[in-house]
Enzyme design. Structure first.
Site, PDB file in Angstrom:
ATOM      1  CD  GLU A  28      -2.807   0.540   2.439  1.00 27.37           C
ATOM      2  OE1 GLU A  28      -2.717   1.080   3.514  1.00 27.37           O
ATOM      3  OE2 GLU A  28      -3.813   0.339   2.080  1.00 27.37           O
ATOM      4  CD  GLN A  46       0.294  19.675  -8.775  1.00 20.58           C
ATOM      5  OE1 GLN A  46      -0.611  20.737  -8.780  1.00 20.58           O
ATOM      6  NE2 GLN A  46       1.597  19.416  -9.452  1.00 20.58           N
ATOM      7  CG  ASP A  47      -0.447  11.665  -6.804  1.00 22.49           C
ATOM      8  OD1 ASP A  47      -0.987  12.362  -5.550  1.00 22.49           O
ATOM      9  OD2 ASP A  47      -1.236  10.918  -6.480  1.00 22.49           O
ATOM     10  CG  ASN A  48       3.096  16.727  -9.516  1.00 18.55           C
ATOM     11  OD1 ASN A  48       2.677  17.542 -10.825  1.00 18.55           O
ATOM     12  ND2 ASN A  48       3.795  17.770  -8.286  1.00 18.55           N
ATOM     13  NE  ARG A  58      13.964  16.218 -12.928  1.00 13.92           N
ATOM     14  CZ  ARG A  58      13.233  16.986 -14.248  1.00 13.92           C
ATOM     15  NH1 ARG A  58      13.219  17.915 -14.358  1.00 13.92           N
ATOM     16  NH2 ARG A  58      13.785  15.852 -14.956  1.00 13.92           N
ATOM     17  CG  HIS A  61      12.944  23.028  -6.993  1.00 15.68           C
ATOM     18  ND1 HIS A  61      12.922  22.397  -8.268  1.00 15.68           N
ATOM     19  CD2 HIS A  61      13.470  23.960  -7.565  1.00 15.68           C
ATOM     20  CE1 HIS A  61      13.563  22.812  -8.593  1.00 15.68           C
ATOM     21  NE2 HIS A  61      14.724  23.574  -8.091  1.00 15.68           N
ATOM     22  CE  LYS A  71       7.627  19.636  -4.038  1.00 18.47           C
ATOM     23  NZ  LYS A  71       8.984  20.139  -4.586  1.00 18.47           N
ATOM     24  CG  HIS A 118      12.118  17.738  -2.265  1.00 18.36           C
ATOM     25  ND1 HIS A 118      11.915  17.635  -3.577  1.00 18.36           N
ATOM     26  CD2 HIS A 118      12.737  16.445  -1.612  1.00 18.36           C
ATOM     27  CE1 HIS A 118      12.303  15.851  -3.963  1.00 18.36           C
ATOM     28  NE2 HIS A 118      12.651  16.180  -2.752  1.00 18.36           N
ATOM     29  CE1 TYR A 131       6.353  17.442  -6.548  1.00 20.30           C
ATOM     30  CE2 TYR A 131       7.555  15.735  -8.099  1.00 20.30           C
ATOM     31  CZ  TYR A 131       7.611  16.893  -8.429  1.00 20.30           C
ATOM     32  OH  TYR A 131       7.488  17.636  -9.291  1.00 20.30           O
ATOM     33  CD  GLU A 142       8.558  28.236 -10.645  1.00 22.41           C
ATOM     34  OE1 GLU A 142       9.861  29.237 -10.389  1.00 22.41           O
ATOM     35  OE2 GLU A 142       8.138  27.089 -10.995  1.00 22.41           O
ATOM     36  CE  LYS A 168      12.411  28.779 -13.405  1.00 26.73           C
ATOM     37  NZ  LYS A 168      11.397  28.254 -13.697  1.00 26.73           N
ATOM     38  CG  ASP A 169      16.866  23.680 -10.370  1.00 30.25           C
ATOM     39  OD1 ASP A 169      16.520  24.527 -10.378  1.00 30.25           O
ATOM     40  OD2 ASP A 169      17.103  22.510 -10.848  1.00 30.25           O
TER      41      ASP A 169
END
Length: 193
Positions: A28, A46-48, A58, A61, A71, A118, A131, A142, A168-169
Protein backbone atom coordinates in the site's frame (compact mmCIF):
# COMPACT_ATOMS: atom_id res chain seq x y z
CA UNK A 1 3.57 1.28 7.31
CA UNK A 2 6.50 2.09 9.56
CA UNK A 3 7.43 5.73 10.26
CA UNK A 4 11.17 6.28 10.77
CA UNK A 5 12.32 9.52 12.41
CA UNK A 6 15.19 11.55 10.95
CA UNK A 7 17.52 14.04 12.69
CA UNK A 8 15.08 16.83 11.70
CA UNK A 9 11.70 16.74 13.41
CA UNK A 10 8.71 16.34 11.06
CA UNK A 11 10.84 15.03 8.16
CA UNK A 12 10.16 11.30 8.25
CA UNK A 13 10.94 8.21 6.22
CA UNK A 14 8.03 5.91 5.51
CA UNK A 15 8.67 2.22 5.02
CA UNK A 16 5.66 0.40 3.59
CA UNK A 17 4.71 -3.11 4.59
CA UNK A 18 5.74 -5.29 1.65
CA UNK A 19 4.01 -8.57 0.80
CA UNK A 20 6.10 -10.79 -1.48
CA UNK A 21 5.45 -14.19 -3.00
CA UNK A 22 6.16 -16.14 -6.20
CA UNK A 23 4.07 -13.67 -8.23
CA UNK A 24 6.01 -10.59 -7.14
CA UNK A 25 5.06 -8.08 -4.47
CA UNK A 26 2.26 -5.84 -3.24
CA UNK A 27 2.30 -2.84 -0.92
CA UNK A 28 0.00 0.00 0.00
CA UNK A 29 1.86 3.09 -1.20
CA UNK A 30 -0.46 5.54 0.57
CA UNK A 31 -3.27 5.36 3.10
CA UNK A 32 -4.79 8.68 4.15
CA UNK A 33 -6.05 7.12 7.39
CA UNK A 34 -2.64 5.71 8.39
CA UNK A 35 -0.71 8.77 7.23
CA UNK A 36 -2.93 11.17 9.17
CA UNK A 37 -2.71 9.01 12.29
CA UNK A 38 1.05 8.37 12.22
CA UNK A 39 2.59 11.42 10.51
CA UNK A 40 0.24 14.43 10.38
CA UNK A 41 -3.04 15.48 8.84
CA UNK A 42 -2.32 16.39 5.22
CA UNK A 43 -4.71 16.58 2.30
CA UNK A 44 -2.76 15.80 -0.86
CA UNK A 45 -4.21 17.50 -3.94
CA UNK A 46 -1.73 16.88 -6.76
CA UNK A 47 0.45 13.97 -7.91
CA UNK A 48 3.54 14.58 -10.08
CA UNK A 49 5.97 12.33 -11.92
CA UNK A 50 9.34 13.02 -13.52
CA UNK A 51 11.81 10.96 -15.54
CA UNK A 52 15.52 11.75 -15.37
CA UNK A 53 18.89 10.23 -16.25
CA UNK A 54 22.08 9.72 -14.27
CA UNK A 55 23.69 12.89 -12.98
CA UNK A 56 20.58 15.05 -13.02
CA UNK A 57 20.10 17.21 -9.92
CA UNK A 58 16.69 18.81 -9.49
CA UNK A 59 16.43 21.38 -6.73
CA UNK A 60 16.54 22.82 -4.20
CA UNK A 61 12.94 23.98 -4.71
CA UNK A 62 10.08 25.22 -2.54
CA UNK A 63 6.91 27.29 -2.83
CA UNK A 64 6.22 30.35 -0.68
CA UNK A 65 2.98 30.79 1.32
CA UNK A 66 0.13 30.78 0.75
CA UNK A 67 1.17 28.14 -1.81
CA UNK A 68 3.74 26.32 0.35
CA UNK A 69 3.78 22.56 -0.24
CA UNK A 70 4.40 19.41 1.73
CA UNK A 71 5.60 16.51 -0.41
CA UNK A 72 5.52 12.75 -0.08
CA UNK A 73 8.13 11.43 -2.52
CA UNK A 74 9.12 8.01 -3.83
CA UNK A 75 10.96 6.27 -6.66
CA UNK A 76 9.26 3.85 -9.06
CA UNK A 77 12.35 3.00 -11.14
CA UNK A 78 16.04 3.46 -10.29
CA UNK A 79 17.47 5.32 -7.30
CA UNK A 80 17.91 8.89 -6.11
CA UNK A 81 19.49 10.71 -3.23
CA UNK A 82 16.59 12.76 -1.89
CA UNK A 83 17.35 15.89 0.16
CA UNK A 84 15.22 18.13 2.42
CA UNK A 85 16.74 21.38 3.79
CA UNK A 86 15.21 23.21 6.75
CA UNK A 87 14.67 26.83 5.64
CA UNK A 88 12.56 27.96 8.61
CA UNK A 89 14.32 30.92 10.22
CA UNK A 90 14.44 30.44 13.98
CA UNK A 91 14.24 26.64 13.73
CA UNK A 92 16.80 24.74 15.85
CA UNK A 93 17.71 22.81 12.67
CA UNK A 94 17.76 25.82 10.29
CA UNK A 95 20.14 25.19 7.38
CA UNK A 96 20.52 21.48 8.17
CA UNK A 97 19.44 18.78 5.78
CA UNK A 98 18.31 15.19 5.66
CA UNK A 99 19.38 12.98 2.76
CA UNK A 100 17.95 9.54 2.07
CA UNK A 101 18.46 7.10 -0.79
CA UNK A 102 15.09 6.19 -2.27
CA UNK A 103 14.96 3.34 -4.74
CA UNK A 104 12.72 0.86 -6.48
CA UNK A 105 14.34 -1.83 -4.31
CA UNK A 106 13.87 -0.27 -0.87
CA UNK A 107 10.39 1.26 -1.57
CA UNK A 108 11.10 4.01 0.98
CA UNK A 109 9.25 7.32 0.87
CA UNK A 110 10.23 10.66 2.37
CA UNK A 111 7.76 13.15 3.80
CA UNK A 112 8.96 16.74 3.46
CA UNK A 113 6.78 19.23 5.33
CA UNK A 114 6.15 22.84 4.40
CA UNK A 115 9.11 25.07 5.28
CA UNK A 116 11.72 22.91 3.57
CA UNK A 117 13.57 23.12 0.27
CA UNK A 118 13.63 19.85 -1.65
CA UNK A 119 15.83 18.30 -4.31
CA UNK A 120 17.24 15.03 -5.54
CA UNK A 121 20.13 13.62 -7.55
CA UNK A 122 19.79 10.67 -9.91
CA UNK A 123 22.12 7.77 -9.02
CA UNK A 124 21.09 5.25 -11.71
CA UNK A 125 20.88 5.38 -15.52
CA UNK A 126 17.18 6.23 -15.35
CA UNK A 127 14.76 7.27 -12.61
CA UNK A 128 11.01 7.63 -12.47
CA UNK A 129 10.20 9.80 -9.48
CA UNK A 130 6.71 10.37 -8.08
CA UNK A 131 5.46 12.79 -5.46
CA UNK A 132 2.26 13.92 -3.85
CA UNK A 133 1.78 17.62 -2.97
CA UNK A 134 -0.67 19.15 -0.53
CA UNK A 135 -0.96 22.40 -2.49
CA UNK A 136 -1.21 23.12 -6.20
CA UNK A 137 1.76 24.30 -8.24
CA UNK A 138 1.89 28.10 -8.32
CA UNK A 139 4.65 29.48 -10.59
CA UNK A 140 4.40 32.96 -9.06
CA UNK A 141 5.32 31.44 -5.68
CA UNK A 142 8.45 29.51 -6.74
CA UNK A 143 11.53 29.72 -4.56
CA UNK A 144 14.84 27.89 -4.65
CA UNK A 145 18.31 27.63 -3.15
CA UNK A 146 21.64 26.87 -4.80
CA UNK A 147 22.16 23.12 -4.99
CA UNK A 148 25.90 23.63 -4.34
CA UNK A 149 25.68 26.09 -1.43
CA UNK A 150 28.87 25.38 0.60
CA UNK A 151 27.03 26.24 3.82
CA UNK A 152 24.60 23.35 3.21
CA UNK A 153 27.47 20.96 2.41
CA UNK A 154 25.32 18.42 0.56
CA UNK A 155 27.13 15.43 -0.95
CA UNK A 156 24.94 14.68 -3.97
CA UNK A 157 27.01 11.53 -4.74
CA UNK A 158 27.52 12.59 -8.39
CA UNK A 159 30.98 13.38 -9.88
CA UNK A 160 31.18 17.13 -10.64
CA UNK A 161 31.80 16.54 -14.36
CA UNK A 162 28.65 14.39 -14.64
CA UNK A 163 26.17 16.81 -12.99
CA UNK A 164 23.27 17.91 -15.22
CA UNK A 165 21.20 20.95 -14.21
CA UNK A 166 18.41 22.97 -15.75
CA UNK A 167 19.40 26.50 -16.72
CA UNK A 168 17.19 27.80 -13.92
CA UNK A 169 18.82 25.58 -11.27
CA UNK A 170 22.27 26.97 -12.14
CA UNK A 171 21.39 30.44 -10.80
CA UNK A 172 19.66 30.17 -7.41
CA UNK A 173 20.90 32.09 -4.34
CA UNK A 174 22.70 30.55 -1.39
CA UNK A 175 20.94 30.30 1.95
CA UNK A 176 22.74 33.46 3.18
CA UNK A 177 21.51 35.43 0.16
CA UNK A 178 17.98 34.08 -0.15
CA UNK A 179 15.48 36.94 -0.20
CA UNK A 180 12.63 34.89 1.21
CA UNK A 181 12.54 32.05 3.72
CA UNK A 182 9.95 30.66 6.13
CA UNK A 183 9.37 31.76 9.72
CA UNK A 184 9.67 28.87 12.18
CA UNK A 185 6.78 30.22 14.28
CA UNK A 186 4.42 30.70 11.33
CA UNK A 187 1.56 28.19 11.03
CA UNK A 188 2.30 26.92 7.53
CA UNK A 189 -0.81 24.73 7.56
CA UNK A 190 -3.36 27.35 8.57
CA UNK A 191 -4.88 27.60 5.10
CA UNK A 192 -5.76 23.89 4.93
CA UNK A 193 -9.53 23.49 5.16
Amino acid sequence: MKVIKTPIEDVVIIKPRLFEDARGYFFESFSERDFNAQVRHVKFVQDNESKSGFGVIRGLHFQKPPFAQSKLVRVIRGAVLDVAVDIRRGSPTFGRHVSVELSEENHLQLFIPRGFAHGFSVLTPEVIFQYKCDNFYAPQSEGALAWDDPQLNIDWRIPAERIILSEKDKHHPTLDHAEWLFDFNQDLYEEIK
